[in-house]
Design an enzyme around this catalytic site. Structure first.
Site, PDB file in Angstrom:
ATOM      1  CG  ASP D  72      30.217-119.798  12.466  1.00 34.56           C
ATOM      2  OD1 ASP D  72      30.780-120.791  12.731  1.00 34.56           O
ATOM      3  OD2 ASP D  72      30.657-118.526  13.908  1.00 34.56           O
ATOM      4  NE  ARG D 156      26.053 -86.328   8.523  1.00 29.33           N
ATOM      5  CZ  ARG D 156      26.956 -85.241   9.010  1.00 29.33           C
ATOM      6  NH1 ARG D 156      25.964 -83.958   8.303  1.00 29.33           N
ATOM      7  NH2 ARG D 156      28.052 -85.572   9.629  1.00 29.33           N
ATOM      8  CG  ASP D 175      26.921 -94.721  12.539  1.00 29.20           C
ATOM      9  OD1 ASP D 175      26.275 -93.948  12.678  1.00 29.20           O
ATOM     10  OD2 ASP D 175      28.110 -95.431  12.187  1.00 29.20           O
ATOM     11  CB  THR D 186      30.323-114.264  20.459  1.00 24.90           C
ATOM     12  OG1 THR D 186      28.970-115.229  19.231  1.00 24.90           O
ATOM     13  CG2 THR D 186      30.249-114.349  21.439  1.00 24.90           C
ATOM     14  CB  ALA D 187      27.778-111.874  14.990  1.00 22.08           C
ATOM     15  CE1 TYR D 188      27.868-103.746  12.871  1.00 22.64           C
ATOM     16  CE2 TYR D 188      25.958-104.137  12.203  1.00 22.64           C
ATOM     17  CZ  TYR D 188      26.931-103.566  12.719  1.00 22.64           C
ATOM     18  OH  TYR D 188      26.986-102.263  12.068  1.00 22.64           O
ATOM     19  CG  ASN D 189      26.329-107.357  20.801  1.00 23.81           C
ATOM     20  OD1 ASN D 189      25.742-106.161  21.402  1.00 23.81           O
ATOM     21  ND2 ASN D 189      26.974-108.660  22.024  1.00 23.81           N
ATOM     22  CG  LEU D 190      32.101-109.162  20.243  1.00 25.41           C
ATOM     23  CD1 LEU D 190      31.909-109.198  22.221  1.00 25.41           C
ATOM     24  CD2 LEU D 190      33.341-110.652  20.608  1.00 25.41           C
TER      25      LEU D 190
END
Lengths: 289, 289, 289, 289
Positions: D72, D156, D175, D186-190
């Site tokens: 990917d 922080r 964060d 389906t990438a970082y979000n998941l």
């Protein structure tokens, strides 16, 4: 705007004064006022002349707009009575609701906007659910929030196959599965870990409830699709489907529920100056800037 | 180690050969072999001489150790039969279980360790749950996994007050509440969003199921405490309590469930060289290093 | 109880009156009063005679108890100054803290209990973390809340191997990993999806931050264990370890952090009649019965 | 379909044979073949005559379709080279990718469909992000997956105000914050707890990363909106914004990022008979029916 209906939560305390005041306010502006029987009963016979009392369905058929006094549950029920997409003005008692966002101090200002045609509204699309066994249609409903297929208390788990437009999505072993509209996304869906979906998005959310497969996640799809939920196995009494949290119809093995976009919408009147995100912030206690 | 019991999942296919082989292996080492009636039936009458058939309870009372063939459900049921903390060796058929972690190829090696007293084991403490109405004790159970207070399918939600050692924790509006042992933490608790708790930790987990209050989170406490779950309101048929997923006893308003550490433990025999985290990694598909 | 120290948040507004009043209250009961330099500066020279000003470390060495005025951050810092497990009384300004749970109106009542020896307290055990490269000890810290191994902003992910008492647990690909004490469980751990762990439980929580493996879950283990977090790969500047949110020490490939139970405890003085769960309910807005 | 480009992951081992075979297959069908320099280098000079070597940008400008060999990440990079919405055929090496879903055995069958115009494809819309300080545009990018505003390792927390079409949504202390396309869901979000969003839905997802406010939840909105993320405070080095996980541009106080729907789409060629949900099931290990 000739006729306006009033539906109140049947156990609303001390509502007589407000109901009379509201009815008078509307009558003095030449509006025909329709009250549901139980709502009229709350007014203790003190209604102004010319008010009509009728069954909920008659009220729903006669009016051009609806004022609901109560909470989201009352609005959910009352909105079912309407035969056309008439504006619904939800006044909350106690806590702000996701749907009943108008406070008492805002009531007459909002009503003025309604009568003058200067009000803002949000259209909330309903979902249509049909439960079938073979070719037989066993139940059907239009829901504002959600269709839930869930286990009975004594069942350990349900197993369903889900497909979208005939394409298999996944099998789910879980306590249940929620098919939610954007409006319903802040109801049961949120408790089950689903996302908030903006009501203007033409979408549905499929959220498994306590899925055994830890990689199952809520899935958001377009609402032009047909969702089918089919039981893999079920014994009598194990699985039910419920519509907007109402009742519950038993499902047996091979029964299937389809969910599609409904033709119906709920036209929700907004308080002047209040937007969707303000309601979210208040309900979810996000705090202010 | 004089007597060993064998309990198999009643629908275990093609078990006759294995059962005969296992019984012979044990008999040839001078071990008294006890089979539960239904397990013996699986062997098609081909058992070696000297094997005892008896009810589950008789088997549980007679043996010094138990071999379970099946899955975690079978082991959960079989372990209830034991009257003392005898070692239980769980052999999985199909998929590795959290409790039935021993594979067929490891069976005789593990059994050899058991007979020679060189085996490793993990003690899993049970929880004791009592359901009371006023002063009346309506049900009681020792559970390995969890005690679950949950809504019936047609109920919308349950409302319970939880206290720990008499100190009020919180009210919960949710689909239900799980009180889980460390062993149960990888069962229903995990599906409901609870943490994994190492079985050596003397702890309980309180995990609400789909709580309406989004800030409610799983709570881990020491198992020396007494947890009390008290219904705030419930109509007939709305709420049930279940023990290790079995059955379900109806609860009514003011009924309360207390959960404490049980005196009983389950002594789980480990396969040589396999540790708790390896089972976790395999079951949860974490992949290897 | 001969000597009591006072440490205030350096930017606490309008603290002069309170500091003088508090110092006088203590002096009039024959208590030696020690103020950290910066705290004394807040009092604008209006302190009663006999008050000692000293560095934080001198204060920490001299006193039998500590009164902290500020928030949880101030208490975290002040508690590091103590050389022995002296009671710490945390007074919150503004919002209730998890650690600074005493309100101004409760201050003197709580202090009276402290002087009379009738106060209640909660002991919070610290964790000890050591960062090593080969045999070299590069950093060490005692933490009340947590040890966090996390990626730098420009790194995409960290990869660590975690073991407990030398037994491999799992590799984690994530934004980071939190090793939290029960006290820290309501801090960063909660934001990252970890459970609440009662402070009386001798436990640690390992919580991955945004793990790529969706089946990774927070893991609660006993605090008698040694946790080791070892980097699998890291380039310069990619990974840092931080202690109670302070600073951040860079980690390189093959560096490892071990976390064990510390010998140190924080003895937190409770307000009369307030318990741990009441603080939880207030902080997390669970509402009341 | 006159010209097809080939881009391979630069470290793809043993690719020479495949590259030559693929180039010959295309040349024998009269197709002009363009290889990125680094890709051509993998072929060890064994390419058939008539193949063009060029920079990535030249390849992107010249071709009518692109074949990507790798994962990917490679496809993400290669798709940026295209100047028009040409079909991209992603061939995975090793594991199936969300984007590189075509296996080697399916390559020529899929290519045949591409040449004959009988192939199926999915259009994935990109997002456009612009970082501004006052009126100055400091960075801009088109992303397929996500725009991420996140803290640096030593910070922080970040504090941002988010608005949609100028309407304030909420402040977030977290964060970081992910603004994801359906493709990026389906990438970082998941990993950060966000939902899966079907790529055909015209939507964006706003997902806070480890938010301090426990009631913050992922929010799905229509992609016709403009999302603005504005820093509330930040010191030098505290906050970065990254585009599809690339690099990271520092943000300072009052800097703001706007995210809107891009005009660009990625046209992803599907393997014959494979649908979106099959890829999901395989990648997330949901198991089969």
């Amino acid at each position: 705007m000739n006729a306006i209906g009033i539906v109140a939560r049947p156990d609303l305390a001390d509502a007589a004064g407000l109901l009379r005041q509201l009815a008078e306010w509307l009558r003095s502006r030449g509006i025909e006022v329709w009250l549901e029987e139980k709502t009229a009963a709350l007014a203790d016979g003190a209604l102004p002349s010319g008010c009509r009392r009728a069954s909920g369905l008659e009220v729903g058929a006669a009016v051009d707009a609806l004022v609901v006094l109560g909470g989201d549950g009352t609005l959910l029920r009352a909105s079912r009575l309407l035969k056309k997409p008439a504006p619904v003005l939800g006044v909350n008692f106690g806590a702000l609701g996701f749907l009943t966002e108008i406070t008492l101090p805002e009531l007459y200002r909002t009503l003025t906007g309604l009568l003058e045609g200067t009000y803002r509204s949000e259209d909330r699309r309903l979902l249509r659910a049909v439960l079938r066994r073979g070719a037989e249609e066993r139940a059907a409903a239009e829901v504002l929030n959600d269709v839930v297929v869930a286990k009975a208390a004594l069942a350990r788990i349900i197993e369903v196959d889900v497909s979208v437009d005939g394409v298999f999505v996944s099998s789910f072993r879980a306590d249940g599965l929620i098919v939610s509209s954007p409006t319903g996304s802040t109801a049961y869906n949120l408790a089950a870990g689903g996302p908030i979906v903006h009501p203007a998005l033409s979408a549905m959310v499929l959220t498994p409830i306590s899925p055994h497969m830890l990689t199952h996640r809520p899935l958001v799809i377009g609402d032009a699709a047909e969702v089918e939920v089919r039981l893999r196995r079920a014994r009598e009494g194990d699985v039910h489907v419920s519509f907007d949290g109402q009742g519950g119809v038993p499902m047996l093995g091979d029964d299937r529920v389809t969910v599609t976009r409904s033709e119906r919408i709920l036209r929700l009147v907004k308080a002047p100056g209040r937007d969707y995100f303000e309601v979210l912030r208040t309900k979810l206690k996000w705090g202010e800037r």
